[in-house]
Scaffold this motif. Structure first.
Motif, PDB file in Angstrom:
ATOM      1  N   VAL A  13       0.848  -1.195   0.000  1.00 26.35           N
ATOM      2  CA  VAL A  13       0.000   0.000   0.000  1.00 26.35           C
ATOM      3  C   VAL A  13       0.881   1.243   0.000  1.00 26.35           C
ATOM      4  O   VAL A  13       1.982   1.256   0.556  1.00 26.35           O
ATOM      5  N   TYR A  14       0.362   2.268  -0.635  1.00 25.13           N
ATOM      6  CA  TYR A  14       1.007   3.592  -0.602  1.00 25.13           C
ATOM      7  C   TYR A  14      -0.112   4.621  -0.643  1.00 25.13           C
ATOM      8  O   TYR A  14      -0.658   4.924  -1.694  1.00 25.13           O
ATOM      9  N   GLN A  22     -11.321  -0.755   2.099  1.00 21.64           N
ATOM     10  CA  GLN A  22     -12.282  -1.587   1.375  1.00 21.64           C
ATOM     11  C   GLN A  22     -11.712  -2.965   1.085  1.00 21.64           C
ATOM     12  O   GLN A  22     -12.399  -3.986   1.220  1.00 21.64           O
ATOM     13  N   CYS A  23     -10.447  -3.011   0.670  1.00 17.22           N
ATOM     14  CA  CYS A  23      -9.807  -4.283   0.352  1.00 17.22           C
ATOM     15  C   CYS A  23      -9.713  -5.172   1.580  1.00 17.22           C
ATOM     16  O   CYS A  23     -10.159  -6.326   1.561  1.00 17.22           O
ATOM     17  N   LEU A  24      -9.127  -4.657   2.650  1.00 22.38           N
ATOM     18  CA  LEU A  24      -8.925  -5.471   3.847  1.00 22.38           C
ATOM     19  C   LEU A  24     -10.248  -5.894   4.476  1.00 22.38           C
ATOM     20  O   LEU A  24     -10.400  -7.042   4.906  1.00 22.38           O
ATOM     21  N   ASN A  89      -4.155  -3.195  -3.465  1.00 22.31           N
ATOM     22  CA  ASN A  89      -5.071  -2.699  -2.439  1.00 22.31           C
ATOM     23  C   ASN A  89      -6.310  -2.037  -3.051  1.00 22.31           C
ATOM     24  O   ASN A  89      -7.199  -1.594  -2.316  1.00 22.31           O
ATOM     25  N   ASP A  90      -6.385  -1.985  -4.391  1.00 23.82           N
ATOM     26  CA  ASP A  90      -7.581  -1.412  -5.021  1.00 23.82           C
ATOM     27  C   ASP A  90      -8.480  -2.506  -5.582  1.00 23.82           C
ATOM     28  O   ASP A  90      -9.097  -2.343  -6.632  1.00 23.82           O
ATOM     29  N   ILE A  91      -8.542  -3.624  -4.862  1.00 22.91           N
ATOM     30  CA  ILE A  91      -9.477  -4.687  -5.226  1.00 22.91           C
ATOM     31  C   ILE A  91     -10.425  -4.946  -4.061  1.00 22.91           C
ATOM     32  O   ILE A  91     -10.123  -4.602  -2.908  1.00 22.91           O
ATOM     33  N   HIS A 197     -13.562  -7.467  -7.729  1.00 20.07           N
ATOM     34  CA  HIS A 197     -13.650  -6.164  -8.392  1.00 20.07           C
ATOM     35  C   HIS A 197     -12.298  -5.472  -8.295  1.00 20.07           C
ATOM     36  O   HIS A 197     -11.641  -5.509  -7.253  1.00 20.07           O
ATOM     37  N   HIS A 198     -11.888  -4.824  -9.382  1.00 18.60           N
ATOM     38  CA  HIS A 198     -10.622  -4.083  -9.431  1.00 18.60           C
ATOM     39  C   HIS A 198     -10.914  -2.669  -9.919  1.00 18.60           C
ATOM     40  O   HIS A 198     -11.403  -2.481 -11.028  1.00 18.60           O
ATOM     41  N   PHE A 199     -10.590  -1.679  -9.081  1.00 17.44           N
ATOM     42  CA  PHE A 199     -10.833  -0.298  -9.489  1.00 17.44           C
ATOM     43  C   PHE A 199      -9.879   0.106 -10.613  1.00 17.44           C
ATOM     44  O   PHE A 199     -10.279   0.739 -11.575  1.00 17.44           O
ATOM     45  N   GLY A 200      -8.589  -0.221 -10.484  1.00 21.85           N
ATOM     46  CA  GLY A 200      -7.664  -0.054 -11.585  1.00 21.85           C
ATOM     47  C   GLY A 200      -6.756   1.160 -11.507  1.00 21.85           C
ATOM     48  O   GLY A 200      -7.224   2.298 -11.497  1.00 21.85           O
TER      49      GLY A 200
END
Length: 264
Positions: A13-14, A22-24, A89-91, A197-200
């Motif tokens: 993460v950064y 949301q991911c965790l 971390n954006d999933i 889901h992946h924000f991307g």
């Protein structure tokens, strides 16, 4: 099947606190409990360190942003599992994602497996959609990996080594790892039996805005020097790859009603 207790999840993460939460929380809310979750914090300054102290994860903190490949490697080296999950971390994961991936890994014999995904804004009912998608696509597969989420057997790292830290920030390290695995005759595949889901490009776009826009050119040059070609290849290779991708998507939509990489 490898038990969940022998799975380690590694998440670099950064900043991007909301996406990390949301991911965790999508992982922690499920009954499928893994052996460990290792979050590698690349010097976040937006409240991420404080949040990570409040949840049940192992945290590795870096004084500077070391980039994706180095953070992945830190997590892999600190992990204890027989299977290591590398996650952006954006999933957001969905119910049954991990048991489905482990079952597919066992039945297929693949050393690397990824779930199907939808990319873009989360403007739909995720859990309902995931249940419908996995029911329709449970037998759908395609070769390759998806960098935002991949499970990797530990013996794959033993065979080909860690991620190449010559790639800075993020980009190309997943393709390089796949090609090295393929060279060692290790198979990788995506399965429709698991869905996320992946924000991307959330973190990479933030880095480009706030720090540097030069790193993609560096990564492409490093890849070219290493492999003697670009990631996408010459005109013929690009055209052939795009043709195959279009036919794959058409077949998947015809056969299953979905494609394994959907874009919202």
């Amino acid at each position: 099947m490898i038990p969940l207790s022998r799975v380690s999840l590694v998440i670099p993460v950064y900043n991007q606190l909301l996406h990390t939460m949301q991911c965790l929380e999508s992982i922690l809310r499920l009954p499928d409990k893994v052996g460990e979750i290792i979050v590698v914090d690349n010097a976040s300054t937006d409240g991420t360190p404080e949040y990570l102290n409040s949840v049940s994860v192992t945290v590795i903190r870096n004084a500077n942003n070391l980039g994706c490949a180095k953070a992945w490697n830190q997590g892999v080296q600190a992990s204890k599992g027989d299977v290591i999950g590398i996650l952006n971390n954006d999933i957001i994961v969905t119910s049954g994602w991990l048991p489905a991936l482990l079952l597919f890994m066992e039945e297929s014999g693949c050393g690397i497996v990824s779930p199907a995904m939808r990319e873009g804004p989360l403007d739909y009912e995720l859990d309902k959609y995931a249940a419908e998608f996995t029911e329709a696509c449970r037998t759908a597969t395609r070769p390759g990996l998806l960098g935002p989420c991949m499970l990797i057997k530990r013996d794959v790292f033993d065979a080909i080594g860690l991620f190449d830290e010559g790639f800075s920030y993020g980009g190309c390290e997943d393709v390089d790892f796949l090609w090295r695995a393929q060279k060692a005759e290790i198979t990788a595949a995506v399965t429709g039996s698991a869905f996320i889901h992946h924000f991307g490009m959330i973190t990479q776009n933030a880095v480009k805005r706030s720090e540097t826009r030069a790193y993609p050119d560096h990564n492409l040059a490093h890849f070219l020097h290493k492999w003697g070609r670009t990631v996408r290849g010459n005109w013929f290779q690009r055209r052939w790859a795009r043709t195959k991708e279009r036919w794959t998507e058409r077949f998947e939509r015809f056969r299953y009603g979905h494609t394994l990489v959907e874009r919202g």
